[in-house]
Design a protein around this motif. Structure first.
Motif, short mmCIF file in Angstrom:
data_model
loop_
_atom_site.label_atom_id
_atom_site.label_comp_id
_atom_site.label_asym_id
_atom_site.label_seq_id
_atom_site.Cartn_x
_atom_site.Cartn_y
_atom_site.Cartn_z
N HIS A 1 46.08 92.00 22.57
CA HIS A 1 45.33 91.36 21.49
C HIS A 1 44.02 90.77 21.97
CE1 HIS A 1 49.17 91.94 19.53
NE2 HIS A 1 48.53 91.81 18.39
N TYR A 2 43.53 91.26 23.09
CA TYR A 2 42.22 90.84 23.59
C TYR A 2 41.62 92.04 24.29
CZ TYR A 2 38.73 87.40 24.98
OH TYR A 2 37.56 86.68 25.11
N ALA B 1 42.51 76.03 17.84
CA ALA B 1 42.19 76.49 19.20
C ALA B 1 43.11 75.80 20.22
CB ALA B 1 40.73 76.21 19.53
N LEU B 2 43.33 74.50 20.01
CA LEU B 2 44.16 73.73 20.93
C LEU B 2 45.60 74.24 20.94
CD1 LEU B 2 44.06 71.15 22.73
CD2 LEU B 2 44.87 69.88 20.75
N ARG C 1 37.09 83.56 33.61
CA ARG C 1 38.10 82.82 32.87
C ARG C 1 39.35 83.67 32.78
NH1 ARG C 1 36.28 82.66 28.04
NH2 ARG C 1 34.61 81.24 28.55
N GLY D 1 44.71 78.79 27.83
CA GLY D 1 44.51 77.81 26.77
C GLY D 1 43.11 77.21 26.78
N LEU D 2 42.95 76.18 25.93
CA LEU D 2 41.62 75.62 25.66
C LEU D 2 41.03 74.89 26.86
CD1 LEU D 2 39.61 75.42 23.32
CD2 LEU D 2 40.75 73.33 22.59
N LEU E 1 34.03 73.07 28.13
CA LEU E 1 35.22 73.91 28.20
C LEU E 1 34.94 75.28 28.81
CD1 LEU E 1 36.82 73.15 24.70
CD2 LEU E 1 37.25 72.04 26.91
N ASP E 2 33.75 75.83 28.56
CA ASP E 2 33.45 77.17 29.06
C ASP E 2 32.86 77.11 30.46
OD1 ASP E 2 32.60 79.73 29.57
OD2 ASP E 2 31.60 80.04 27.65
N VAL F 1 44.85 84.24 22.00
CA VAL F 1 44.80 84.74 23.37
C VAL F 1 43.78 84.00 24.21
CG1 VAL F 1 44.39 86.78 24.80
CG2 VAL F 1 45.60 87.00 22.63
N GLU F 2 42.57 83.83 23.68
CA GLU F 2 41.51 83.22 24.48
C GLU F 2 40.73 82.26 23.58
OE1 GLU F 2 39.07 81.60 26.31
OE2 GLU F 2 37.89 83.00 25.14
N PRO F 3 41.14 80.98 23.54
CA PRO F 3 40.56 80.07 22.56
C PRO F 3 39.14 79.58 22.88
CG PRO F 3 42.19 78.92 23.88
CD PRO F 3 42.25 80.37 24.28
N ILE F 4 38.75 79.53 24.16
CA ILE F 4 37.48 78.87 24.51
C ILE F 4 36.29 79.62 23.92
CG2 ILE F 4 36.00 78.10 26.40
CD1 ILE F 4 38.56 77.89 28.12
N ASN F 5 36.20 80.90 24.25
CA ASN F 5 35.06 81.69 23.77
C ASN F 5 35.07 81.81 22.24
OD1 ASN F 5 33.74 84.75 23.45
ND2 ASN F 5 32.76 83.40 24.92
N ILE G 1 42.50 84.84 31.21
CA ILE G 1 43.05 84.81 29.86
C ILE G 1 44.46 84.21 29.88
CG2 ILE G 1 43.83 86.29 27.96
CD1 ILE G 1 40.78 86.11 28.29
N GLY G 2 44.77 83.40 28.87
CA GLY G 2 46.12 82.87 28.74
C GLY G 2 46.26 81.42 29.18
N LEU H 1 36.28 79.62 20.04
CA LEU H 1 35.86 78.35 19.43
C LEU H 1 34.35 78.16 19.59
CD1 LEU H 1 36.97 75.78 18.03
CD2 LEU H 1 37.01 74.68 20.27
N GLU H 2 33.85 78.52 20.76
CA GLU H 2 32.41 78.43 21.03
C GLU H 2 31.63 79.25 20.00
OE1 GLU H 2 31.94 79.31 25.15
OE2 GLU H 2 29.76 79.42 25.07
N PHE I 1 39.28 73.15 15.83
CA PHE I 1 39.63 72.64 17.16
C PHE I 1 41.15 72.59 17.32
CE2 PHE I 1 40.44 69.54 20.47
CZ PHE I 1 39.53 69.92 21.43
N ARG J 1 37.90 77.67 35.18
CA ARG J 1 37.38 78.94 35.69
C ARG J 1 37.86 79.17 37.10
NH1 ARG J 1 33.27 81.90 33.68
NH2 ARG J 1 32.75 81.35 31.56
N GLU K 1 49.09 88.95 24.96
CA GLU K 1 47.73 88.69 25.43
C GLU K 1 47.01 89.99 25.78
OE1 GLU K 1 48.89 84.33 27.36
OE2 GLU K 1 48.76 86.10 28.64
#
Lengths: 214, 268
Positions: free
Chosen positions: B27-28, A34-35, B233, B238-239, A103-104, A43-47, B235-236, A49-50, A31, B243, B24
Motif C-alpha cells: 500500500h505504498y 496521521a498519529l 525514512r 509512524g508519525l 517530523l520530516d 503506511v507512511e504518515p509523515i509525508n 516506512i512503518g 500529512l506534510e 493530525f 530518519r 505496508e
C-alpha cells in the motif's frame, strides 16, 4: 444577478468565526488520523500529512484570491470571510512547515541545508516568509494604524506568495502530473481577472490609433 | 531463508532485517501505470491481466522467442531473499521476496558474445491502466542493467512476496529486484527481456538525465538535485519515526567491485 443577490442575502446571516473552528478542527483531525495511522496515513504518515497541510494551504490561498473576482465579475460578496480564509491559509502553511521541519527533516542543520540548497524548498520558504507580515496585520487595529492604502499595498504580497506556493508544488513532484498545474493555472486566472481590462483595451486602442496617424 | 540472510552480507549481521508488513509493502508503491499516488497501485492494479502472461526474449541470445511465465521459469530455483529496498524519494522498506537469480535465467536463454546490457520492458494495458491513459510519463516503462550487474548473485527476478505470488501492485507476475540500486531500477511486470550491445534507454533517465542516472546506485554522498540522499525514512515507523543514515550501495558493499575505477559522482 438573482442568484448573486440571494447568496449575498444568505451570507449576511452567516458569521465568519465558525471558519476558524472548521479550519482548526480539520487540521487537528488530520493530525489525529496521521498519529493513529488511519486511512491514507496508514503506511507512511509523515509525508502524507506534510502534503495534506501544504495542499490545504494552497486551496485556501486560491479561495482567498477568488473573493475579489467573484465580487467584480459575479456580484457575489464574500468579503467578510476573506480574513478568516487568509489567516487559515497562513496557519496551514505554518503547520506544513512545522511537519517538514520537525517530523520530516528533523534536525535544524538539515532544515537550513534543505532551505538553502533545494530551490523548491527555498521557493516555498520565501512564500511562507511573505505570508508572515500579512498574518500579523490581519486585524482591524493594523488596518487603522497603517491606513487602507498602505495596508492594501502590503497585502498584495499574497499574489507572489501564492504563485510561489504553486511553483513549489510543481517543482517537488516527479514527472508531470496534472494537479500542480491546475493550481498554478487557477491562480494565474484569478490574478488575471484583477487586471483592469477596460483600461487595458483603452491603452491598446490609443496605441493602435497613434500608430495609424504617424 | 538462511541462504538469503547470508547473502545480505555483513550489514545483515549487524542488524537482522525486520521485514515490513505485507500491508505496508503493498500500500505504498510507485507504479505510475496505475497513477502517481502511493496508494493508486493498490486501488487500481487489480484490473491488470496477468494470466496468460507472455515474455519476449530477444537480442543477442541463443534461444530467443515468446515464452509463457511457466516456460521461462521452468527448472529455476526459487528462494527467499530478504532485501532492503531504497526508493530514490528517500524512503525505504525491507521486503521478503521470493524469486530466482537473474543469472540463472540468462544462462538458460544463452547470452551471446557481444551482449553487454540487459534491457527490460513493462507491460502496457491502456484499458486497465489509468496512468497510461493519462500519459503521466512515456510508456512502456523501460529499464536496463549492465550485464555484470544483471549476473550478480544479488540480482533476482521476483515472483513472490511473503510466500504468495507477487501482488499486482508489486509487479506481478515477474519483476527485477536489484537491492543496491534505487527502486525504480527494479522494473515491474516484465514482458520483454533483450540482450543488447549498447546501453539501453531507461525511462527516468530519459525524463530527466540530471536527476536519474543510468546506474542509480544507492549513494548517500551524491544528492538528488532536489533532495538529499544522505538519510532515509523507514516506512512503518509512524508519525515520529527518526530518519536513518543511508548506506553506500544500500549496505550491499559486495557490489562495490563492479564499479572499480568509475567515478560514481559522474556515473550516478
Amino acid at each position: 444577478m438573482a442568484l448573486a443577490n440571494s447568496i449575498n442575502g444568505a451570507v449576511r446571516r452567516v458569521p465568519a468565526w465558525p471558519l476558524y473552528l472548521l479550519g482548526a478542527g480539520w487540521m487537528g483531525w488530520q493530525f489525529w488520523l496521521a498519529l493513529t495511522g488511519q486511512g491514507k496515513y496508514g503506511v507512511e504518515p509523515i509525508n502524507v500529512l506534510e502534503r495534506e497541510y501544504g495542499l490545504d494551504a494552497l486551496i485556501l490561498l486560491v479561495a482567498g484570491l477568488a473573493v475579489t473576482p467573484l465580487r467584480t465579475w459575479a456580484g457575489v460578496n464574500l468579503i467578510k470571510f476573506r480574513r478568516a480564509i487568509g489567516l487559515l491559509a497562513f496557519f496551514f502553511v505554518l503547520a506544513h512547515f512545522l511537519v517538514f521541519a520537525l517530523l520530516d527533516v528533523q534536525t535544524l542543520g538539515r532544515v537550513v541545508t534543505e532551505v538553502v540548497k533545494r530551490p523548491y524548498v527555498t521557493v516555498g520558504f520565501i512564500a511562507f516568509l511573505a505570508l508572515i507580515p500579512l498574518a500579523l496585520t490581519s486585524n482591524n487595529w493594523s488596518i487603522r494604524r497603517m491606513g487602507p492604502v498602505r495596508w492594501r499595498r502590503l497585502h498584495k504580497l499574497v499574489y507572489p506568495a501564492a504563485l510561489l506556493g504553486a511553483l513549489h508544488f510543481i517543482w517537488l513532484v516527479k514527472g508531470w502530473p496534472l494537479e500542480p498545474f491546475l493550481y498554478m493555472g487557477g491562480l494565474i486566472l484569478l490574478l488575471a481577472l484583477r487586471l483592469k481590462w477596460s483600461r487595458i483595451r483603452e491603452i491598446a486602442t490609443t496605441r493602435r490609433g497613434g500608430a495609424r496617424t504617424s | 531463508g538462511l541462504g538469503a540472510i547470508a547473502l545480505a552480507g555483513p550489514a545483515a549481521a549487524q542488524d537482522p532485517l525486520e521485514p515490513n508488513t505485507l500491508e505496508e509493502i503493498t500500500h505504498y508503491n510507485n507504479f505510475y501505470e496505475f497513477g502517481t499516488g502511493k496508494t493508486d497501485p493498490a486501488e487500481n492494479a487489480d484490473a491488470m491481466v496477468i494470466d496468460p502472461w507472455s515474455i519476449k526474449v530477444d537480442g543477442l541470445v541463443d534461444n530467443p522467442g515468446d515464452f509463457s511465465l511457466a516456460e521461462l521459469t521452468d527448472g529455476l530455483t526459487i528462494e527467499e531473499r530478504i532485501y532492503r529496498f531504497r526508493c530514490v524519494e528517500a524512503w525505504s522498506m525491507v521486503v521478503p521476496w521470493q524469486g530466482f537469480e537473474l543469472a540463472d535465467l540468462l544462462a538458460k536463454v544463452g547470452v551471446q558474445d557481444g551482449a553487454r546490457y540487459v534491457a527490460f520492458e513493462t507491460v502496457v494495458q491502456p484499458e486497465n491502466m489509468p496512468g497510461v491513459r493519462n500519459r503521466v510519463i512515456d510508456f512502456p516503462y523501460v529499464e536496463g542493467l549492465r550485464l555484470d550487474e544483471a549476473m550478480h548473485p544479488l540480482t533476482i527476478m521476483a515472483t513472490g512476496l511473503y510466500g504468495a505470488p507477487l501482488p499486482k501492485q508489486s509487479g506481478a507476475p515477474l519483476r527485477v529486484v536489484v537491492p543496491w540500486k534505487y527502486g525504480f531500477k527494479s522494473i515491474k511486470s516484465i514482458v520483454r527481456i533483450s540482450l543488447v550491445a549498447e546501453q539501453p534507454p531507461t525511462t527516468w533517465n530519459m525524463l530527466n538525465a540530471r536527476e536519474y542516472g543510468f546506474y542509480s546506485n544507492v549513494n548517500p554522498t551524491v544528492d538528488h538535485p532536489r533532495w538529499s540522499q544522505a538519510t532515509e525514512r523507514r516506512i512503518g515507523g509512524g508519525l515520529f519515526s527518526s530518519r536513518q543514515d543511508t548506506r553506500m550501495f544500500n549496505g550491499y558493499d559486495e557490489v562495490a567491485r563492479l564499479y572499480d575505477g568509475m567515478d560514481l559522482t559522474k556515473d550516478y
